[in-house]
Design a protein around this motif. Sequence first.
Motif, mmCIF file in Angstrom:
data_model
loop_
_atom_site.group_PDB
_atom_site.id
_atom_site.type_symbol
_atom_site.label_atom_id
_atom_site.label_comp_id
_atom_site.label_asym_id
_atom_site.label_seq_id
_atom_site.Cartn_x
_atom_site.Cartn_y
_atom_site.Cartn_z
ATOM 1 N N GLU A 4 124.654 113.990 -34.341
ATOM 2 C CA GLU A 4 123.985 113.368 -35.484
ATOM 3 C C GLU A 4 122.981 112.321 -35.031
ATOM 4 O O GLU A 4 123.221 111.566 -34.081
ATOM 5 N N ALA A 5 121.849 112.277 -35.743
ATOM 6 C CA ALA A 5 120.818 111.289 -35.420
ATOM 7 C C ALA A 5 121.273 109.893 -35.832
ATOM 8 O O ALA A 5 121.891 109.703 -36.883
ATOM 9 N N LEU A 6 120.965 108.913 -34.985
ATOM 10 C CA LEU A 6 121.226 107.503 -35.264
ATOM 11 C C LEU A 6 119.895 106.759 -35.254
ATOM 12 O O LEU A 6 118.894 107.265 -34.747
ATOM 13 N N THR A 7 119.885 105.568 -35.800
ATOM 14 C CA THR A 7 118.663 104.775 -35.763
ATOM 15 C C THR A 7 118.428 104.260 -34.350
ATOM 16 O O THR A 7 119.290 103.598 -33.775
ATOM 17 N N ARG A 8 117.259 104.571 -33.809
ATOM 18 C CA ARG A 8 116.902 104.168 -32.455
ATOM 19 C C ARG A 8 115.824 103.093 -32.499
ATOM 20 O O ARG A 8 114.837 103.217 -33.225
ATOM 21 N N ALA B 112 126.011 104.238 -37.008
ATOM 22 C CA ALA B 112 125.575 104.831 -38.274
ATOM 23 C C ALA B 112 125.579 103.796 -39.400
ATOM 24 O O ALA B 112 126.520 103.011 -39.540
ATOM 25 N N GLY B 113 124.511 103.807 -40.185
ATOM 26 C CA GLY B 113 124.418 102.928 -41.345
ATOM 27 C C GLY B 113 123.856 101.552 -41.069
ATOM 28 O O GLY B 113 123.662 100.768 -42.005
ATOM 29 N N ILE B 114 123.587 101.219 -39.813
ATOM 30 C CA ILE B 114 123.064 99.897 -39.469
ATOM 31 C C ILE B 114 121.548 99.954 -39.388
ATOM 32 O O ILE B 114 120.981 100.802 -38.700
ATOM 33 N N MET B 115 120.882 99.058 -40.120
ATOM 34 C CA MET B 115 119.431 99.028 -40.153
ATOM 35 C C MET B 115 118.886 97.983 -39.165
ATOM 36 O O MET B 115 119.463 96.898 -39.018
ATOM 37 N N PRO B 116 117.789 98.264 -38.494
ATOM 38 C CA PRO B 116 117.217 97.306 -37.546
ATOM 39 C C PRO B 116 116.616 96.095 -38.251
ATOM 40 O O PRO B 116 116.108 96.208 -39.368
ATOM 41 N N GLN B 117 116.683 94.961 -37.604
ATOM 42 C CA GLN B 117 116.120 93.726 -38.138
ATOM 43 C C GLN B 117 114.909 93.273 -37.326
ATOM 44 O O GLN B 117 114.602 92.084 -37.242
ATOM 45 N N VAL B 118 114.228 94.254 -36.721
ATOM 46 C CA VAL B 118 112.955 94.002 -36.054
ATOM 47 C C VAL B 118 111.943 95.003 -36.608
ATOM 48 O O VAL B 118 112.314 95.985 -37.259
ATOM 49 N N ALA C 91 119.577 93.757 -34.822
ATOM 50 C CA ALA C 91 120.380 94.317 -35.914
ATOM 51 C C ALA C 91 121.584 93.416 -36.154
ATOM 52 O O ALA C 91 121.983 92.637 -35.280
ATOM 53 N N VAL C 92 122.174 93.553 -37.353
ATOM 54 C CA VAL C 92 123.375 92.803 -37.708
ATOM 55 C C VAL C 92 124.432 93.813 -38.136
ATOM 56 O O VAL C 92 124.232 94.571 -39.089
ATOM 57 N N LEU C 93 125.569 93.821 -37.454
ATOM 58 C CA LEU C 93 126.648 94.747 -37.763
ATOM 59 C C LEU C 93 127.453 94.237 -38.958
ATOM 60 O O LEU C 93 127.663 93.035 -39.102
ATOM 61 N N GLY C 94 127.896 95.148 -39.790
ATOM 62 C CA GLY C 94 128.766 94.772 -40.898
ATOM 63 C C GLY C 94 128.060 94.179 -42.077
ATOM 64 O O GLY C 94 128.702 93.667 -42.993
ATOM 65 N N GLN C 95 126.732 94.227 -42.095
ATOM 66 C CA GLN C 95 125.991 93.717 -43.238
ATOM 67 C C GLN C 95 125.067 94.796 -43.767
ATOM 68 O O GLN C 95 124.435 95.529 -43.002
ATOM 69 N N ASP C 96 124.972 94.891 -45.081
ATOM 70 C CA ASP C 96 124.117 95.888 -45.716
ATOM 71 C C ASP C 96 122.710 95.316 -45.852
ATOM 72 O O ASP C 96 122.199 95.106 -46.949
ATOM 73 N N ALA C 97 122.097 95.046 -44.696
ATOM 74 C CA ALA C 97 120.764 94.455 -44.704
ATOM 75 C C ALA C 97 119.699 95.533 -44.621
ATOM 76 O O ALA C 97 119.828 96.487 -43.848
ATOM 77 N N PRO C 98 118.631 95.448 -45.426
ATOM 78 C CA PRO C 98 117.557 96.451 -45.352
ATOM 79 C C PRO C 98 116.778 96.300 -44.051
ATOM 80 O O PRO C 98 116.817 95.254 -43.400
ATOM 81 N N GLN C 99 116.064 97.355 -43.694
ATOM 82 C CA GLN C 99 115.237 97.287 -42.489
ATOM 83 C C GLN C 99 114.163 96.230 -42.661
ATOM 84 O O GLN C 99 113.531 96.135 -43.714
ATOM 85 N N ARG C 100 113.940 95.449 -41.615
ATOM 86 C CA ARG C 100 112.938 94.384 -41.685
ATOM 87 C C ARG C 100 111.544 94.965 -41.566
ATOM 88 O O ARG C 100 111.286 95.851 -40.756
ATOM 89 N N MET C 101 110.630 94.454 -42.369
ATOM 90 C CA MET C 101 109.244 94.862 -42.312
ATOM 91 C C MET C 101 108.403 93.655 -41.865
ATOM 92 O O MET C 101 108.850 92.505 -41.960
ATOM 93 N N ALA C 102 107.209 93.907 -41.395
ATOM 94 C CA ALA C 102 106.358 92.815 -40.919
ATOM 95 C C ALA C 102 104.903 93.238 -41.025
ATOM 96 O O ALA C 102 104.578 94.421 -41.145
ATOM 97 N N SER C 103 104.007 92.257 -41.008
ATOM 98 C CA SER C 103 102.574 92.528 -40.980
ATOM 99 C C SER C 103 101.940 91.688 -39.882
ATOM 100 O O SER C 103 102.427 90.610 -39.538
ATOM 101 N N GLU C 104 100.856 92.195 -39.310
ATOM 102 C CA GLU C 104 100.179 91.452 -38.253
ATOM 103 C C GLU C 104 99.359 90.318 -38.870
ATOM 104 O O GLU C 104 98.745 90.467 -39.920
ATOM 105 N N ASP C 105 99.345 89.171 -38.159
ATOM 106 C CA ASP C 105 98.584 88.005 -38.664
ATOM 107 C C ASP C 105 97.935 87.317 -37.468
ATOM 108 O O ASP C 105 98.648 86.884 -36.561
#
Length: 232
Positions: free
Chosen positions: A92-96, A198-204, A218-232
Amino acid sequence: MSVSMLSTFVKPMHREGIPFVAGFAAATLVLFWIWEPLGWLGLGLTVWCYYFFRDPKRAVPLNRGLVVSPADGLVSLIGPAVPPPELGLGPEALTRVSVFMSVFNCHVNRAPVAGRVTAVAYRPGKFLNASLDKASEDNERNALAIELDDGRKLAVVQIAGLVARRIVCWTKPGQTLRTGERFGLIRFGSRLDVYLPAGIMPQVALGQTCVAGETVIAVLGQDAPQRMASED
């Protein structure tokens, strides 16, 4: 120059770099003897080699459940991918999350989480540009599976790059690692992949600069959405 100022510019060097720096230094003496401008070029390369093998201290976060970056560099890829089959983590694919290291980054690799190493698998391969997606499958690599306290597993993979020709890993199966503990290095430009449980979203975010052992990816055990960013 004060001690604090000195420590800003002069970093300790990992012992793996001693023979390389010594070789560059010896060649520099010969180049000075042949022609002085060549000697100055050799001196610059010697300083670069010392800088490449630097091994600075890091402020590793102690909070439970944090996954930290295993390498200095830029986040080059984020997305689903199947972990190396030699680790036995399933199809199964995991978030890389991929962190690309240039020849100017510190190349000492650190454990992204605390846990027991259940597998260490080396596989020879090509030396494609490590920033390419297919480098994960085609390039020479060394993969580790780390089991967390709750039984879940995380994979971290050292990938050789276009210039890199030597992956070094000091970790063995059965060994217990601390978060941020040094486990290896790659010589002269490469990449580290982290396969999150599985189920863990990156925080970068893509393009973000990471610091090995410090940047939380990433943060384990938390239902945190994937972090987004913009260049500045």
